[in-house]
Design a protein around this motif. Sequence first.
Motif, PDB file in Angstrom:
ATOM      1  N   HIS A  32      39.819 -68.968  29.419  1.00 59.29           N
ATOM      2  CA  HIS A  32      39.045 -67.752  29.681  1.00 59.29           C
ATOM      3  C   HIS A  32      38.845 -67.052  28.343  1.00 59.29           C
ATOM      4  O   HIS A  32      39.545 -66.086  28.018  1.00 59.29           O
ATOM      5  CB  HIS A  32      39.795 -66.824  30.639  1.00 59.29           C
ATOM      6  N   ASP A  41      42.881 -66.538  36.817  1.00 55.89           N
ATOM      7  CA  ASP A  41      42.246 -66.648  38.136  1.00 55.89           C
ATOM      8  C   ASP A  41      43.278 -66.736  39.261  1.00 55.89           C
ATOM      9  O   ASP A  41      43.206 -66.003  40.245  1.00 55.89           O
ATOM     10  CB  ASP A  41      41.331 -67.872  38.201  1.00 55.89           C
ATOM     11  N   LYS A  44      45.500 -63.411  39.336  1.00 57.12           N
ATOM     12  CA  LYS A  44      44.882 -62.202  39.902  1.00 57.12           C
ATOM     13  C   LYS A  44      44.615 -62.379  41.396  1.00 57.12           C
ATOM     14  O   LYS A  44      44.789 -61.434  42.173  1.00 57.12           O
ATOM     15  CB  LYS A  44      43.626 -61.782  39.130  1.00 57.12           C
ATOM     16  N   HIS A 164      32.708 -65.042  33.508  1.00 56.55           N
ATOM     17  CA  HIS A 164      33.855 -65.938  33.286  1.00 56.55           C
ATOM     18  C   HIS A 164      34.448 -65.543  31.939  1.00 56.55           C
ATOM     19  O   HIS A 164      33.922 -65.884  30.889  1.00 56.55           O
ATOM     20  CB  HIS A 164      33.439 -67.414  33.286  1.00 56.55           C
ATOM     21  N   GLU A 169      36.810 -59.631  34.348  1.00 56.31           N
ATOM     22  CA  GLU A 169      38.123 -60.272  34.175  1.00 56.31           C
ATOM     23  C   GLU A 169      38.923 -59.644  33.031  1.00 56.31           C
ATOM     24  O   GLU A 169      40.151 -59.582  33.096  1.00 56.31           O
ATOM     25  CB  GLU A 169      37.951 -61.778  33.974  1.00 56.31           C
TER      26      GLU A 169
END
Length: 269
Positions: A32, A41, A44, A164, A169
């Motif tokens: 990431h 991912d 979270k 992404h 994020e």
Amino acid sequence: MRWNEITSLEFEEGVKKCEGVCLLSLGVIERHGDHLPMGIDYMKAYDFADMASKLEPAIVFPPFYIGSVTAAAFEPGTFALDIPLFLKVLDATCAEIARNGLKKIILVNAHGGNIVPIQTFLKMQLDSRRDYVVYQCSHSFGPKAAAAKGRLYKETGTDPMKEHGGAYETAVGLYLYPEMTKMDKILPPEAGADNPRLTNVLGLDVTTPIDWNAKHLVHLSGYGGDSTVEHGKEICKCIAEDIAETIRKVKKDNLSLALMKEFFDKANK
Ligand SMILES: [Zn+2]
């Protein structure tokens, strides 16, 4: 209520207290950008589910990090099993969760690459008779999360379609995993911009297996340099509230399982 942190006796009581609802979080391990942990991912997804279960009781299955992430296989550290194997493990996991009395399983997914395989997975649920229902929690989680994310995109001037390792994020990373989110390592906006090299050849109406890789040169989409911990806190709170609302709806639902039974009876499955 975390499945792995309670005793067997407490589990039995928990199934009743949670009215048979289990949250199964889904994510992957992949690059990431250079500033976020590879596991963000699945971490979270689990933390969203965990936070929601504190608002509306549900049993939370331990973190699940197998998913559809083949496109990132060239990046160091990616954990990419084949998609059919992912679906098989997911199916076996749901069956095992249901065998333990949790007949309503809500998938809480936080990885874009899982969206299409999960849709296939839901269709696969009618392949053979089962006595439980798998629900898909919307990937955008719900209206509160959408509004909170909308504020983030507006305030940071970022594109909601580019997510992404981007603004959303990064905001979540700053709030949930501050020690793992390294803002001094963030790549410049150009690194997360779309590269049109393949669409220049094929246009937008033709898709290929290599579209994502063609478009994202360093496996990054978006820019998180303007995200803040406050954005992350608000988004996480809203996502938890949206998932809690989904849990409440699922608890009230007695129709899905009845319709599935009727379907299997009629289809002779
Ligand atoms: Zn991600």
